[in-house]
Design a protein around this motif. Structure first.
Motif, PDB file in Angstrom:
ATOM      1  N   ARG A  14       0.832  -1.215   0.000  1.00 28.96           N
ATOM      2  CA  ARG A  14       0.000   0.000   0.000  1.00 28.96           C
ATOM      3  C   ARG A  14       0.862   1.259   0.000  1.00 28.96           C
ATOM      4  O   ARG A  14       0.531   2.256  -0.661  1.00 28.96           O
ATOM      5  N   ARG A  18       0.807   4.169  -2.863  1.00 33.05           N
ATOM      6  CA  ARG A  18       0.617   5.600  -2.575  1.00 33.05           C
ATOM      7  C   ARG A  18       1.738   6.433  -3.192  1.00 33.05           C
ATOM      8  O   ARG A  18       1.486   7.475  -3.800  1.00 33.05           O
ATOM      9  N   ARG A  21       1.261   6.690  -6.750  1.00 37.31           N
ATOM     10  CA  ARG A  21      -0.082   7.189  -7.069  1.00 37.31           C
ATOM     11  C   ARG A  21      -0.868   6.185  -7.910  1.00 37.31           C
ATOM     12  O   ARG A  21      -1.556   6.541  -8.868  1.00 37.31           O
ATOM     13  N   LYS A  24      -5.355   0.901  -5.647  1.00 35.99           N
ATOM     14  CA  LYS A  24      -5.095  -0.234  -4.764  1.00 35.99           C
ATOM     15  C   LYS A  24      -5.239  -1.557  -5.499  1.00 35.99           C
ATOM     16  O   LYS A  24      -6.199  -1.770  -6.224  1.00 35.99           O
TER      17      LYS A  24
END
Length: 84
Positions: A14, A18, A21, A24
């Motif tokens: 995760r 992030r 960008r 998920k």
């Protein structure tokens, strides 16, 4: 002995998503101890042992449909009833 557990590995995934960008990835937790429920922010869904073929089939169908329809959120699409 594994280098890291599933929760730790998923947290790392995760974090990378992030940073890049990215949406998920679909990650489904499989646990033998339902009292130690993983964070819902990490996993899209959770299965517990003992795992029936029908529950696994429903989950795999859900993941397949998400990929086929290019849904990007863990909650996108109709989540199958997998609690029974």
């Amino acid at each position: 002995m594994p280098v890291m557990g599933g929760t730790e590995a998923t947290s790392l995934i995760r974090e990378i998503e992030r940073e890049r960008r990215e949406s998920k990835s679909t990650i489904v937790a499989l646990t033998a101890n339902v009292r130690e429920v993983p964070s819902s922010d990490l996993f899209c869904e959770m299965l517990s042992k003992p795992l029936s073929r029908e529950r696994l089939r429903r989950m795999l169908l859900w993941v397949y449909r998400k990929r086929r329809d290019r849904l990007t959120s863990c909650t996108s699409g109709e989540v199958p009833s997998i609690s029974s």
